[in-house]
Design a protein around this motif. Structure first.
Motif, PDB file in Angstrom:
ATOM      1  N   VAL A 204      18.621  24.082  -5.391  1.00  0.00           N
ATOM      2  CA  VAL A 204      19.877  24.968  -5.521  1.00  0.00           C
ATOM      3  C   VAL A 204      20.564  24.562  -7.024  1.00  0.00           C
ATOM      4  O   VAL A 204      20.690  23.257  -7.352  1.00  0.00           O
ATOM      5  N   LYS A 205      20.794  25.537  -7.851  1.00  0.00           N
ATOM      6  CA  LYS A 205      21.416  25.406  -9.117  1.00  0.00           C
ATOM      7  C   LYS A 205      22.856  26.374  -8.906  1.00  0.00           C
ATOM      8  O   LYS A 205      22.765  27.425  -8.712  1.00  0.00           O
ATOM      9  N   TRP A 206      24.015  25.540  -9.326  1.00  0.00           N
ATOM     10  CA  TRP A 206      25.193  26.408  -9.271  1.00  0.00           C
ATOM     11  C   TRP A 206      25.749  26.453 -10.873  1.00  0.00           C
ATOM     12  O   TRP A 206      25.591  25.538 -11.802  1.00  0.00           O
ATOM     13  N   VAL A 207      25.901  27.654 -11.266  1.00  0.00           N
ATOM     14  CA  VAL A 207      26.368  28.168 -12.438  1.00  0.00           C
ATOM     15  C   VAL A 207      27.414  28.698 -12.576  1.00  0.00           C
ATOM     16  O   VAL A 207      27.725  29.808 -11.793  1.00  0.00           O
ATOM     17  N   LYS A 208      28.474  28.276 -13.380  1.00  0.00           N
ATOM     18  CA  LYS A 208      29.770  28.947 -13.654  1.00  0.00           C
ATOM     19  C   LYS A 208      29.674  29.946 -14.601  1.00  0.00           C
ATOM     20  O   LYS A 208      29.559  29.742 -15.830  1.00  0.00           O
ATOM     21  N   ASP A 209      29.629  31.326 -14.147  1.00  0.00           N
ATOM     22  CA  ASP A 209      29.441  32.350 -14.987  1.00  0.00           C
ATOM     23  C   ASP A 209      29.850  33.618 -14.359  1.00  0.00           C
ATOM     24  O   ASP A 209      29.704  33.730 -13.129  1.00  0.00           O
TER      25      ASP A 209
ATOM     26  N   ILE B 135      17.118  28.660  -5.576  1.00  0.00           N
ATOM     27  CA  ILE B 135      18.367  29.423  -5.389  1.00  0.00           C
ATOM     28  C   ILE B 135      19.291  29.197  -6.464  1.00  0.00           C
ATOM     29  O   ILE B 135      19.591  28.018  -6.445  1.00  0.00           O
ATOM     30  N   LEU B 136      19.860  30.119  -6.918  1.00  0.00           N
ATOM     31  CA  LEU B 136      20.901  30.121  -7.955  1.00  0.00           C
ATOM     32  C   LEU B 136      21.843  30.837  -7.404  1.00  0.00           C
ATOM     33  O   LEU B 136      22.112  31.951  -6.500  1.00  0.00           O
ATOM     34  N   VAL B 137      23.362  30.179  -7.784  1.00  0.00           N
ATOM     35  CA  VAL B 137      24.394  30.604  -7.263  1.00  0.00           C
ATOM     36  C   VAL B 137      25.500  30.794  -8.517  1.00  0.00           C
ATOM     37  O   VAL B 137      25.315  30.041  -9.315  1.00  0.00           O
TER      38      VAL B 137
END
Length: 378
Positions: free
Chosen positions: A110-115, A34-36
């Protein structure tokens, strides 16, 4: 570009994070990546969510304050109402974000990316910093068609500014909140003040409007100062925080903008109830429904758009769009009903058809019946 994700969630707000929390707590998604994606860190208190619930729930641990009784006030009367078996709850976004981040830190998938997302094309996401691929996207961005087709639908804006004030002397009753106070209004509009006392010396005082015209920033401040001075006899206080925002309230068919590999969520998915502006509890409920749909092999959004309640909201917006001054009378009839609980069930979309009719008949105005005919037979 990383490997292809099973799911991507665009927007880490109430909708995106509640959906994420439901997913990581369900064994079905344990092996799903899951990508956030969100352009912000989500580390500040950028909004406050309020809602009513029965009994104890997950959100009690995050609630800054809960209340069991409220007030509805206009120039003619002050109505006390008991919420039992409901409680009115206040959750600050900073607490919610912190809690959600703590939970997802435990999830290895889960990976949280600021973009910031620039464009979505089928299963491909173009960000300002990188590109991403996923099997399915949950997208909280409002579709462009909403802005392009404003004239085709009934639309208002719930806009507000609130001050978290602290006083030196006891001023507030911390056991009773003010749902709506109509003694101070902006012109002939649906506008009121909302008071959430946290303690005897602390409260969120908010001036809110349901119309189609935003105010200059200092106008909100003038109304807040006038309310504090005139109705709370407050002249010495400290404004510790400021909260400001706007919520689109529209009968635009957000639910029609899902795609094969994309599901709209939050405001963009029609999760905000236009007749009230409340959304946090809807995000909780609809996220649960989406997870169950996915597990059963169904479209995630199946069963979420309820035509009966969408029709009620369209009627409400139809009336207030053309007769905005009627808001005070409409809300007075709603929130001064002997059983306020029936109104909560109605706004939570948990009421029966017979209960709906009782609520609608209580709003016995010719404008409502004209709006009903226009909406039902269009």
């Amino acid at each position: 570009m990383d490997a292809k994700y099973d799911y991507a969630i665009i927007g880490a707000g109430a909708a995106g994070l509640q959906l994420l929390l439901k997913m990581i707590r369900d064994p079905f998604f344990k092996e799903k990546s899951i990508l956030v994606l969100d352009k912000d860190e989500k580390s500040t208190n950028d909004r406050t969510w309020c809602f009513w619930e029965k009994g104890e729930t997950t959100w009690d641990q995050l609630a800054t304050k809960t209340w069991g009784q409220g007030l509805f006030i206009n120039l003619e009367q002050t109505i006390d109402f008991k919420l039992d078996p409901y409680r009115y709850k206040m959750v600050r976004s900073a607490d919610f974000y912190s809690y959600a981040k703590g939970e997802l830190a435990k999830a290895e998938n889960v990976k949280w990316v600021k973009d910031e997302v620039v464009e979505v094309n089928d299963q491909d996401i173009k960000g300002s910093l990188d590109n991403y691929q996923t099997n399915h996207i949950f997208d909280s961005r409002i579709p462009q068609a909403f802005h392009d087709k404003q004239d085709d639908y009934h639309s208002l804006i719930q806009h507000f500014k609130g001050w978290f004030v602290k006083t030196k002397k006891p001023t507030f009753d911390p056991e009773t909140f003010t749902m709506m106070d109509y003694r101070l209004k902006w012109k002939d509009s649906t506008s009121f003040t909302y008071v959430l006392p946290i303690s005897e010396t602390e409260a969120l005082v908010e001036f809110t409007l349901f119309n189609d015209q935003l105010l200059m920033d200092d106008e909100y401040d003038k109304f807040l100062r006038r309310y504090l001075a005139t109705y709370l006899n407050l002249f010495e206080y400290k404004v510790e925080e400021v909260e400001q925002g706007l919520i689109p309230m529209s009968d635009f068919p957000f639910h029609k903008y899902h795609e094969k590999h994309l599901t709209k969520i939050g405001t963009a998915g029609g999760w905000v109830r236009p007749s009230s502006g409340y959304s946090f509890k809807n995000a909780d409920r609809y996220s649960t429904m989406m997870v169950e749909n996915i597990k059963k092999g169904k479209r995630p959004e199946k069963g979420i758009a309820t035509s009966r309640f969408r029709m009620y909201d369209s009627i409400f917006l139809n009336v207030l769009s053309s007769n905005n001054d009627l808001g005070e009378e409409i809300f007075t009839r709603l929130y001064t009903k002997p059983d306020i609980q029936s109104v909560f069930r109605f706004l939570d979309e948990e009421s029966s058809l017979s209960e709906d009719m009782k609520v609608m008949f209580s709003l016995n105005k010719p404008q409502f019946w004209r709006a009903f005919m226009n909406t039902f037979f269009k």
